[in-house]
Write a protein that holds these residues in place. Structure first.
Motif, PDB file in Angstrom:
ATOM      1  N   MET A 183      -4.162  -9.769   1.028  1.00 15.08           N
ATOM      2  CA  MET A 183      -4.278  -8.588   1.898  1.00 15.08           C
ATOM      3  C   MET A 183      -3.974  -8.729   3.439  1.00 15.08           C
ATOM      4  SD  MET A 183      -7.996  -7.561   0.004  1.00 15.08           S
ATOM      5  CE  MET A 183      -8.001  -5.894   0.870  1.00 15.08           C
ATOM      6  N   VAL A 184      -2.859  -8.728   3.597  1.00 12.80           N
ATOM      7  CA  VAL A 184      -2.101  -9.060   5.080  1.00 12.80           C
ATOM      8  C   VAL A 184      -2.455  -7.904   6.281  1.00 12.80           C
ATOM      9  CG1 VAL A 184      -0.506 -10.029   6.670  1.00 12.80           C
ATOM     10  CG2 VAL A 184      -0.493 -10.479   4.073  1.00 12.80           C
ATOM     11  N   MET A 185      -3.572  -7.928   6.565  1.00 11.72           N
ATOM     12  CA  MET A 185      -4.047  -6.403   7.114  1.00 11.72           C
ATOM     13  C   MET A 185      -3.480  -6.174   8.410  1.00 11.72           C
ATOM     14  SD  MET A 185      -5.644  -5.360   4.717  1.00 11.72           S
ATOM     15  CE  MET A 185      -6.252  -3.763   5.629  1.00 11.72           C
ATOM     16  N   GLY A 186      -3.062  -7.358   9.100  1.00 11.80           N
ATOM     17  CA  GLY A 186      -2.583  -7.022  10.704  1.00 11.80           C
ATOM     18  C   GLY A 186      -1.141  -6.474  10.236  1.00 11.80           C
ATOM     19  N   LYS A 187      -0.279  -7.011   9.506  1.00 10.20           N
ATOM     20  CA  LYS A 187       0.939  -6.400   9.194  1.00 10.20           C
ATOM     21  C   LYS A 187       1.068  -5.121   8.649  1.00 10.20           C
ATOM     22  CE  LYS A 187       5.365  -6.888   8.861  1.00 10.20           C
ATOM     23  NZ  LYS A 187       6.469  -6.850   9.866  1.00 10.20           N
TER      24      LYS A 187
ATOM     25  N   ALA B  41       7.642   2.227  -0.342  1.00  9.02           N
ATOM     26  CA  ALA B  41       7.297   1.090  -1.174  1.00  9.02           C
ATOM     27  C   ALA B  41       7.689  -0.235  -0.874  1.00  9.02           C
ATOM     28  CB  ALA B  41       7.592   1.689  -2.543  1.00  9.02           C
ATOM     29  N   LYS B  42       8.726  -0.344  -0.005  1.00  8.49           N
ATOM     30  CA  LYS B  42       9.255  -1.648   0.619  1.00  8.49           C
ATOM     31  C   LYS B  42       8.192  -2.481   0.865  1.00  8.49           C
ATOM     32  CE  LYS B  42      11.321  -2.076   4.670  1.00  8.49           C
ATOM     33  NZ  LYS B  42      12.448  -1.897   5.473  1.00  8.49           N
ATOM     34  N   TYR B  43       7.012  -2.048   1.356  1.00 12.07           N
ATOM     35  CA  TYR B  43       5.911  -3.004   1.983  1.00 12.07           C
ATOM     36  C   TYR B  43       4.809  -3.147   0.678  1.00 12.07           C
ATOM     37  CZ  TYR B  43       8.265  -1.630   6.178  1.00 12.07           C
ATOM     38  OH  TYR B  43       9.145  -1.690   7.045  1.00 12.07           O
ATOM     39  N   THR B  44       5.093  -3.065  -0.375  1.00 15.04           N
ATOM     40  CA  THR B  44       4.114  -3.037  -1.508  1.00 15.04           C
ATOM     41  C   THR B  44       3.567  -4.559  -1.513  1.00 15.04           C
ATOM     42  OG1 THR B  44       5.290  -1.695  -3.139  1.00 15.04           O
ATOM     43  CG2 THR B  44       3.619  -3.193  -4.077  1.00 15.04           C
ATOM     44  N   ASP B  45       4.008  -5.482  -1.362  1.00 13.28           N
ATOM     45  CA  ASP B  45       3.581  -6.812  -1.399  1.00 13.28           C
ATOM     46  C   ASP B  45       2.496  -7.267  -0.183  1.00 13.28           C
ATOM     47  OD1 ASP B  45       4.861  -7.386  -3.743  1.00 13.28           O
ATOM     48  OD2 ASP B  45       6.433  -8.504  -2.984  1.00 13.28           O
TER      49      ASP B  45
ATOM     50  N   LEU C 136      -7.507  17.062  12.529  1.00  9.94           N
ATOM     51  CA  LEU C 136      -6.379  16.217  11.964  1.00  9.94           C
ATOM     52  C   LEU C 136      -6.866  15.214  11.003  1.00  9.94           C
ATOM     53  CD1 LEU C 136      -3.210  16.101  11.976  1.00  9.94           C
ATOM     54  CD2 LEU C 136      -3.689  14.710  14.030  1.00  9.94           C
ATOM     55  N   ILE C 137      -6.121  14.927   9.766  1.00  9.56           N
ATOM     56  CA  ILE C 137      -6.637  13.911   8.875  1.00  9.56           C
ATOM     57  C   ILE C 137      -5.343  13.116   8.577  1.00  9.56           C
ATOM     58  CG2 ILE C 137      -7.478  13.551   6.639  1.00  9.56           C
ATOM     59  CD1 ILE C 137      -8.816  16.201   6.655  1.00  9.56           C
ATOM     60  N   ALA C 138      -5.522  11.550   9.007  1.00 11.53           N
ATOM     61  CA  ALA C 138      -4.344  10.677   8.610  1.00 11.53           C
ATOM     62  C   ALA C 138      -4.845   9.730   7.555  1.00 11.53           C
ATOM     63  CB  ALA C 138      -4.133  10.175   9.961  1.00 11.53           C
ATOM     64  N   GLY C 139      -4.271   9.867   6.319  1.00 13.12           N
ATOM     65  CA  GLY C 139      -4.740   9.004   5.245  1.00 13.12           C
ATOM     66  C   GLY C 139      -3.555   7.735   5.330  1.00 13.12           C
ATOM     67  N   ALA C 140      -4.184   6.547   4.674  1.00 12.36           N
ATOM     68  CA  ALA C 140      -3.143   5.439   4.570  1.00 12.36           C
ATOM     69  C   ALA C 140      -3.542   4.850   3.316  1.00 12.36           C
ATOM     70  CB  ALA C 140      -3.094   4.758   5.796  1.00 12.36           C
ATOM     71  N   GLY C 141      -2.822   3.975   2.728  1.00 12.94           N
ATOM     72  CA  GLY C 141      -3.097   3.003   1.699  1.00 12.94           C
ATOM     73  C   GLY C 141      -1.870   2.144   1.425  1.00 12.94           C
ATOM     74  N   SER C 142      -2.301   0.943   0.788  1.00 10.94           N
ATOM     75  CA  SER C 142      -1.240   0.000   0.676  1.00 10.94           C
ATOM     76  C   SER C 142      -0.265   0.436  -0.349  1.00 10.94           C
ATOM     77  CB  SER C 142      -1.954  -1.332   0.260  1.00 10.94           C
ATOM     78  OG  SER C 142      -2.452  -1.110  -1.502  1.00 10.94           O
ATOM     79  N   GLY C 143       1.070  -0.077  -0.190  1.00  9.37           N
ATOM     80  CA  GLY C 143       1.937   0.396  -0.834  1.00  9.37           C
ATOM     81  C   GLY C 143       3.523   0.712  -0.253  1.00  9.37           C
ATOM     82  N   ILE C 144       3.750   1.263   0.954  1.00  7.80           N
ATOM     83  CA  ILE C 144       2.553   1.959   1.595  1.00  7.80           C
ATOM     84  C   ILE C 144       2.752   3.490   1.605  1.00  7.80           C
ATOM     85  CG2 ILE C 144       1.811   2.293   3.975  1.00  7.80           C
ATOM     86  CD1 ILE C 144       2.694  -0.312   4.900  1.00  7.80           C
ATOM     87  N   SER C 145       1.536   4.123   1.445  1.00  6.91           N
ATOM     88  CA  SER C 145       1.468   5.395   1.482  1.00  6.91           C
ATOM     89  C   SER C 145       0.810   6.093   2.657  1.00  6.91           C
ATOM     90  CB  SER C 145       0.852   5.947  -0.022  1.00  6.91           C
ATOM     91  OG  SER C 145       1.655   5.853  -0.921  1.00  6.91           O
ATOM     92  N   ILE C 146       1.267   7.135   3.183  1.00  8.29           N
ATOM     93  CA  ILE C 146       0.565   7.747   4.182  1.00  8.29           C
ATOM     94  C   ILE C 146       0.412   8.945   4.057  1.00  8.29           C
ATOM     95  CG2 ILE C 146       0.908   5.987   5.938  1.00  8.29           C
ATOM     96  CD1 ILE C 146       2.930   7.691   7.426  1.00  8.29           C
TER      97      ILE C 146
END
Length: 332
Positions: free
Chosen positions: A226-230, A206-210, A315-325
């Motif tokens: 939405m700083v997508m590159g980072k 959760a350090k990367y929430t912002d 094989l499935i790899a999910g991801a979402g901001s927060g960051i959760s993977i």
């Protein structure tokens, strides 16, 4: 967090709005060359996103989810009345309460199902799957419907207006131009004969929430960035740290995998994920080119598109901001 899988996929369904909006149209709309010195072809050439689908005013998030669910139920052969739980996992919603799952349950006729929403940015569908898996393991549930309906184009339209007036930072708001609308659904049942989900491996930092955060101010206007590159770079680094543990739990080698499905925000992160998993890009289906970032619908849409044959390993790899993977292994 490692969890053993207890469910398998009985059927999948997808739905896409008919309207197509190209990346060039969006870049021309914000006058990218005049205001930002960026070519109208930038989204296509750099991100690999040529176009996306845009929902009509009538195609609310619940409608997109219901249309996808109708297909999934039809292909599964399971009667709506036999669904034990309906879980809606989308970011988009047409109201704050009650849960959108209630509308989905009612419209589909899943009269015996409990209903609730799960929200975790683009990672929500994977969270819906593990909750469904837990219900199947710990209760008498035998049929769980996980659905999503994403109408993110309202976010895109808002930021297009800001960028058109040169009143926003393209670097911080660029992610809003990559979004697309879609519905997806998955019917899950108890695992038999060894097929289905084998293991789930979930992690949150959760350090990367912002890095990717959208909210509404008191006037109902979107704010955030939405700083997508980072966020893509950090997400890939987190996946890299987790992959060996996942392979060990599954007792799989990269050469065992027939299909690798991961969350998709654009070409470069997608290509880098093939390096993380040590698999060929040829076994990775692509949805971003024609649909953009369809957020929570990405994983089920790509699972539907590959049409894995019996006993193939996915094989499935999910991801979402927060960051959760998450990483998981599935045997078709």
């Amino acid at each position: 967090m490692l969890m053993k899988g207890n469910c398998q996929i009985a059927a999948l369904g997808t739905y896409f709005p008919k309207q197509v909006v190209t990346s060039r149209e969006l870049m021309r709309e914000i006058k990218s060359e005049l205001h930002y010195g960026i070519s109208e072809h930038w989204l296509s050439e750099v991100c690999g996103i040529d176009e996306r689908r845009v929902a009509s005013a009538e195609e609310l998030p619940s409608v997109l989810a219901i249309k996808a669910a109708e297909q999934a139920l039809s292909e599964s052969g399971i009667n709506a009345r036999d669904i034990d739980a309906v879980i809606f996992c989308g970011i988009s919603r047409e109201w704050l309460e009650p849960s959108i799952a209630h509308k989905v349950q009612h419209e589909l006729g899943c009269t015996n199902a409990i209903s609730f929403d799960v929200s975790n940015a683009c990672h929500g569908f994977m969270n819906g799957i593990i909750i469904a898996d837990s219900l199947i393991q710990c209760s008498d549930a035998t049929h769980v419907l996980v659905v999503t309906g994403e109408a993110s184009s309202d976010i895109t339209n808002y930021y297009v207006d800001k960028l058109r007036n040169n009143s926003a930072s393209l670097q911080k708001e660029l992610g809003a131009l990559t979004l697309g609308d879609a519905g997806a659904a998955m019917v899950l049942t108890p695992k038999i004969d060894g097929r289905g989900f084998q293991y789930f491996n979930f992690y949150t930092n959760a350090k990367y929430t912002d890095l990717c955060k959208i909210s509404l101010d008191k006037k109902g206007r979107y704010e955030g960035q939405m700083v997508m590159g980072k966020i893509s770079s950090v997400g890939i680094r987190l996946h890299s740290a987790l992959i060996e543990q996942t392979y060990l739990a599954l007792q799989w080698q990269p050469m065992d995998i027939a299909h690798f499905i991961c969350h998709q925000t654009g070409r470069k992160p997608h290509q880098r994920m093939s390096e993380v998993a040590k698999v060929s890009p040829q076994i990775m289906p692509v949805s971003y080119k024609h649909y953009g970032n369809i957020t929570t619908a990405t994983i089920p849409v790509n699972l539907y598109n590959v049409q894995a044959t019996p006993n193939q390993r996915v094989l499935i790899a999910g991801a979402g901001s927060g960051i959760s993977i998450s990483q998981s292994g599935f045997i078709a």
